[in-house]
Design a protein around this motif. Structure first.
Motif, PDB file in Angstrom:
ATOM      1  N   ASN A 162     -60.101  13.068 -53.884  1.00  0.00           N
ATOM      2  CA  ASN A 162     -58.892  13.690 -54.421  1.00  0.00           C
ATOM      3  C   ASN A 162     -59.220  15.096 -54.892  1.00  0.00           C
ATOM      4  N   LEU A 163     -58.331  15.993 -54.641  1.00  0.00           N
ATOM      5  CA  LEU A 163     -58.516  17.367 -55.090  1.00  0.00           C
ATOM      6  C   LEU A 163     -58.494  17.420 -56.616  1.00  0.00           C
ATOM      7  N   LEU A 164     -59.575  17.944 -57.216  1.00  0.00           N
ATOM      8  CA  LEU A 164     -59.675  17.961 -58.674  1.00  0.00           C
ATOM      9  C   LEU A 164     -58.983  19.166 -59.291  1.00  0.00           C
ATOM     10  N   TRP A 165     -58.937  20.256 -58.557  1.00  0.00           N
ATOM     11  CA  TRP A 165     -58.271  21.418 -59.115  1.00  0.00           C
ATOM     12  C   TRP A 165     -57.655  22.258 -57.999  1.00  0.00           C
ATOM     13  N   ARG A 166     -56.698  23.066 -58.393  1.00  0.00           N
ATOM     14  CA  ARG A 166     -55.991  23.900 -57.427  1.00  0.00           C
ATOM     15  C   ARG A 166     -55.519  25.150 -58.140  1.00  0.00           C
ATOM     16  N   ARG A 167     -55.629  26.293 -57.476  1.00  0.00           N
ATOM     17  CA  ARG A 167     -55.294  27.567 -58.102  1.00  0.00           C
ATOM     18  C   ARG A 167     -54.012  28.163 -57.502  1.00  0.00           C
ATOM     19  N   LYS A 168     -53.331  28.975 -58.324  1.00  0.00           N
ATOM     20  CA  LYS A 168     -52.204  29.816 -57.912  1.00  0.00           C
ATOM     21  C   LYS A 168     -51.150  29.023 -57.133  1.00  0.00           C
ATOM     22  N   ILE A 169     -50.490  28.145 -57.836  1.00  0.00           N
ATOM     23  CA  ILE A 169     -49.429  27.328 -57.257  1.00  0.00           C
ATOM     24  C   ILE A 169     -48.076  28.000 -57.500  1.00  0.00           C
ATOM     25  N   TRP A 170     -47.288  28.093 -56.455  1.00  0.00           N
ATOM     26  CA  TRP A 170     -45.907  28.574 -56.557  1.00  0.00           C
ATOM     27  C   TRP A 170     -44.988  27.520 -55.955  1.00  0.00           C
ATOM     28  N   PHE A 171     -43.868  27.237 -56.593  1.00  0.00           N
ATOM     29  CA  PHE A 171     -42.840  26.417 -55.967  1.00  0.00           C
ATOM     30  C   PHE A 171     -41.482  26.759 -56.581  1.00  0.00           C
ATOM     31  N   ARG A 172     -40.443  26.320 -55.892  1.00  0.00           N
ATOM     32  CA  ARG A 172     -39.085  26.680 -56.293  1.00  0.00           C
ATOM     33  C   ARG A 172     -38.233  25.428 -56.443  1.00  0.00           C
ATOM     34  N   THR A 173     -37.393  25.410 -57.480  1.00  0.00           N
ATOM     35  CA  THR A 173     -36.408  24.350 -57.688  1.00  0.00           C
ATOM     36  C   THR A 173     -35.069  25.006 -57.985  1.00  0.00           C
ATOM     37  N   GLY A 174     -34.181  25.024 -56.991  1.00  0.00           N
ATOM     38  CA  GLY A 174     -32.904  25.707 -57.173  1.00  0.00           C
ATOM     39  C   GLY A 174     -33.109  27.196 -57.403  1.00  0.00           C
ATOM     40  N   ASN A 175     -32.610  27.710 -58.523  1.00  0.00           N
ATOM     41  CA  ASN A 175     -32.771  29.125 -58.870  1.00  0.00           C
ATOM     42  C   ASN A 175     -33.958  29.363 -59.807  1.00  0.00           C
ATOM     43  N   THR A 176     -34.819  28.381 -59.917  1.00  0.00           N
ATOM     44  CA  THR A 176     -35.970  28.484 -60.814  1.00  0.00           C
ATOM     45  C   THR A 176     -37.263  28.533 -60.000  1.00  0.00           C
ATOM     46  N   PHE A 177     -38.119  29.508 -60.330  1.00  0.00           N
ATOM     47  CA  PHE A 177     -39.416  29.653 -59.679  1.00  0.00           C
ATOM     48  C   PHE A 177     -40.514  29.347 -60.705  1.00  0.00           C
ATOM     49  N   VAL A 178     -41.502  28.578 -60.269  1.00  0.00           N
ATOM     50  CA  VAL A 178     -42.586  28.169 -61.164  1.00  0.00           C
ATOM     51  C   VAL A 178     -43.908  28.667 -60.613  1.00  0.00           C
ATOM     52  N   ASN A 179     -44.702  29.286 -61.469  1.00  0.00           N
ATOM     53  CA  ASN A 179     -46.038  29.746 -61.112  1.00  0.00           C
ATOM     54  C   ASN A 179     -47.057  29.105 -62.051  1.00  0.00           C
ATOM     55  N   LYS A 198     -38.672  18.835 -47.421  1.00  0.00           N
ATOM     56  CA  LYS A 198     -39.187  19.166 -48.754  1.00  0.00           C
ATOM     57  C   LYS A 198     -39.416  20.667 -48.888  1.00  0.00           C
ATOM     58  N   LEU A 199     -39.997  21.294 -47.861  1.00  0.00           N
ATOM     59  CA  LEU A 199     -40.219  22.737 -47.897  1.00  0.00           C
ATOM     60  C   LEU A 199     -38.898  23.494 -48.013  1.00  0.00           C
ATOM     61  N   ARG A 200     -37.888  23.036 -47.300  1.00  0.00           N
ATOM     62  CA  ARG A 200     -36.587  23.693 -47.370  1.00  0.00           C
ATOM     63  C   ARG A 200     -35.988  23.591 -48.759  1.00  0.00           C
ATOM     64  N   ARG A 201     -36.099  22.408 -49.367  1.00  0.00           N
ATOM     65  CA  ARG A 201     -35.553  22.233 -50.713  1.00  0.00           C
ATOM     66  C   ARG A 201     -36.226  23.165 -51.709  1.00  0.00           C
ATOM     67  N   GLU A 202     -37.507  23.433 -51.511  1.00  0.00           N
ATOM     68  CA  GLU A 202     -38.253  24.269 -52.453  1.00  0.00           C
ATOM     69  C   GLU A 202     -38.176  25.752 -52.091  1.00  0.00           C
ATOM     70  N   GLY A 203     -37.407  26.084 -51.038  1.00  0.00           N
ATOM     71  CA  GLY A 203     -37.182  27.482 -50.699  1.00  0.00           C
ATOM     72  C   GLY A 203     -38.226  28.110 -49.811  1.00  0.00           C
TER      73      GLY A 203
END
Length: 360
Positions: A143-160, A259-264
């Motif tokens: 299992n991946l223990l760590w991951r850097r620089k994640i971006w995703f989108r939910t509606g009009n909200t962007f999370v970094n 899923k990719l489409r939903r997240e923009g």
């Protein structure tokens, strides 16, 4: 089944199985020399070699099956022509279509078998081969223990998120940007760290800013010791890297695109791979069709050396054409369906032209 059909298929079966085994063996030899440095560097055991290459066989087999099909059809029809059996059969009133339709039928069956293998055996075996190399040989965590620089989108909200730690299921450097319908920033939330608690994310030392939509002026700044948010993700979602398409079934790949489409995100690359999941297996049927006019044109000059050279040459041309069209599809120049099916259509038209140019 007519005697002539059984006779033709018996010739084809022997050549196809021998060609498939030979091409798979050759591919595995090349793969061995490509990967041997990794095995030696990490002092892999003999069982690791055997597991890795055994798990690679299904994926290799579906890749080289079109070449084996082309070679088998070429040598089958060419062999009958070289011994004058083809001439005798046609003199007896058996049409060329009647003689070659069993071979085309087998080409279709092999194509359908590859479609089934891509949905069942290949994803499992590919995943197993990758696990042997990455986990058992290189010693990485499954299992991946760590991951850097994640971006995703939910509606009009962007999370970094700057860093996800899978061991403690914690986040570092969280920034959440919320926009209105006019793409104006209206809220920003920053937290140096957060953790997954009771089915949700708890952010610590939160700074929240509200902005005027038109001017971008800061209206309010709030400092909170903690704030609970769902984010729409679990730690397992962050552990998953961009998956390999060969390790997904058609249904899983289609779900991943949604899923990719939903997240923009732009899923064009995966849409091309989705179309190719159906298009590529039918290369076996196209190669069976191509082998007939080539063998007819060679006549008594058909030989194993010519058949192997022809199969490899046409195979390279086909895969180069396919890779080029898919690259255009990935970049958005061609629609996904055209990029995936284009090589099949071009080589099918080439086979029809050769067949029409061949004297009966």
């Amino acid at each position: 089944m007519r005697l002539v059909t059984r006779y033709i298929l018996s010739h084809f079966r022997r050549i196809f199985l021998l060609a498939l085994g030979s091409f798979v063996g050759l591919f595995l030899v090349v793969e061995f020399f490509d990967k041997v440095d990794n095995f030696v560097k990490h002092q892999a055991r003999l069982s690791h070699y055997l597991l890795y290459f055994s798990a690679s066989i299904p994926q290799v087999a579906v890749q080289v099956a079109p070449l084996a099909m082309l070679l088998a059809v070429f040598l089958t029809v060419g062999g009958l022509s070289r011994t004058n059996e083809l001439t005798a059969m046609r003199s007896g009133g058996i049409s060329l279509w009647r003689l070659t339709s069993p071979l085309l039928g087998l080409g279709l069956l092999v194509s359908l078998a590859i479609v089934a293998a891509n949905e069942t055996l290949v994803p499992i075996s590919s995943s197993k081969a990758d696990q042997v190399m990455q986990v058992e040989v290189k010693g990485r965590s499954e299992n991946l223990l760590w991951r850097r620089k994640i971006w995703f989108r939910t509606g009009n909200t962007f999370v970094n998120i700057q860093l996800f730690d899978g061991t403690s299921e914690s986040l570092t450097g969280v920034s959440i940007f919320k926009f209105d319908s006019g793409a104006h920033l209206v809220n920003r939330l920053d937290a140096p760290r957060g953790s997954f608690t009771d089915g949700g994310w708890l952010l610590k030392q939160v700074t929240e800013r509200s902005f005027a939509p038109e001017s971008g002026e800061i209206l309010r700044v709030s400092h909170l010791p903690s704030k609970a948010l769902s984010l729409g993700k679990t730690p397992d979602d962050f552990r998953i890297f961009q998956p390999k398409t060969e390790e997904m079934t058609y249904r899983e790949l289609k779900s991943f695109i949604r899923k990719l489409r939903r997240e923009g995100y732009n899923p064009t690359r995966y849409r091309v791979d989705l179309e190719a999941r159906l298009a590529t297996p039918f290369a076996s049927l196209i190669m069976a069709f191509l082998g007939i006019p080539f063998a007819m044109q060679r006549g008594r000059g058909t030989s194993l050396a010519i058949g192997v050279g022809l199969s490899i040459g046409i195979g390279i041309a086909f895969y180069l054409t396919q890779a080029t069209l898919q690259a255009f599809g990935y970049s958005g120049v061609l629609p996904p369906a055209v990029a995936a099916w284009g090589a099949n259509i071009l080589f099918l038209l080439g086979g029809i032209w050769l067949l029409l140019a061949t004297r009966e």
